[in-house]
Write a protein that holds these residues in place. Sequence first.
Motif, PDB file in Angstrom:
ATOM      1  N   ASP A 246       1.090   3.322  -3.358  1.00 61.83           N
ATOM      2  CA  ASP A 246       0.076   4.341  -3.079  1.00 61.83           C
ATOM      3  C   ASP A 246      -1.313   3.857  -3.493  1.00 61.83           C
ATOM      4  O   ASP A 246      -2.032   4.528  -4.241  1.00 61.83           O
TER       5      ASP A 246
ATOM      6  N   LYS B 297      -4.846   1.301  -2.020  1.00 58.48           N
ATOM      7  CA  LYS B 297      -5.562   0.747  -0.873  1.00 58.48           C
ATOM      8  C   LYS B 297      -5.873  -0.702  -1.191  1.00 58.48           C
ATOM      9  O   LYS B 297      -6.506  -1.007  -2.199  1.00 58.48           O
TER      10      LYS B 297
ATOM     11  N   GLU C 237       0.834  -1.206   0.000  1.00 62.41           N
ATOM     12  CA  GLU C 237       0.000   0.000   0.000  1.00 62.41           C
ATOM     13  C   GLU C 237       0.867   1.253   0.000  1.00 62.41           C
ATOM     14  O   GLU C 237       0.605   2.194  -0.759  1.00 62.41           O
ATOM     15  N   GLU C 238       1.899   1.249   0.825  1.00 65.49           N
ATOM     16  CA  GLU C 238       2.802   2.401   0.896  1.00 65.49           C
ATOM     17  C   GLU C 238       3.586   2.581  -0.402  1.00 65.49           C
ATOM     18  O   GLU C 238       3.677   3.679  -0.942  1.00 65.49           O
ATOM     19  N   GLU C 239       4.168   1.492  -0.890  1.00 67.03           N
ATOM     20  CA  GLU C 239       5.030   1.544  -2.074  1.00 67.03           C
ATOM     21  C   GLU C 239       4.272   1.990  -3.317  1.00 67.03           C
ATOM     22  O   GLU C 239       4.777   2.773  -4.121  1.00 67.03           O
TER      23      GLU C 239
ATOM     24  N   HIS D 196      -3.226   9.274 -10.750  1.00 71.49           N
ATOM     25  CA  HIS D 196      -2.021   9.748 -10.054  1.00 71.49           C
ATOM     26  C   HIS D 196      -1.182  10.540 -11.036  1.00 71.49           C
ATOM     27  O   HIS D 196      -0.290  10.004 -11.662  1.00 71.49           O
TER      28      HIS D 196
ATOM     29  N   GLN E 210      -7.819   1.620  -9.159  1.00 65.77           N
ATOM     30  CA  GLN E 210      -7.771   2.827  -8.367  1.00 65.77           C
ATOM     31  C   GLN E 210      -7.299   4.029  -9.172  1.00 65.77           C
ATOM     32  O   GLN E 210      -7.659   5.164  -8.872  1.00 65.77           O
TER      33      GLN E 210
END
Length: 87
Positions: free
Chosen positions: A50, A52, A46-48, A83, A77
């Motif tokens: 971006d 959910k 999730e962090e890497e 993004h 997403q």
Amino acid sequence: MDTYDRMVRILADEHKLAVEALQPDARLDELGIDSLSVMELLFKIEEEFDIKVPNDQVPLITIRDMVSYVDKLIAQQAGAMPHQAAT
């Protein structure tokens, strides 16, 4: 760097695995990654990336499964919220 390369980097860093062992069809359980480790890995993903990760149970057996799942989430997403850098 594509999803596979980023996933390999995460796995190698988090689980101290040799990059050579991280082939697409490598089974997570054979790499010593149990279900609890997969859950922890999903937080890193999730962090890497971006994204959910939903609470749905998805069978993630191999590295290829994980990469496909992450690519699917990114595509879903990104459609909801692109993004893109501000111009």
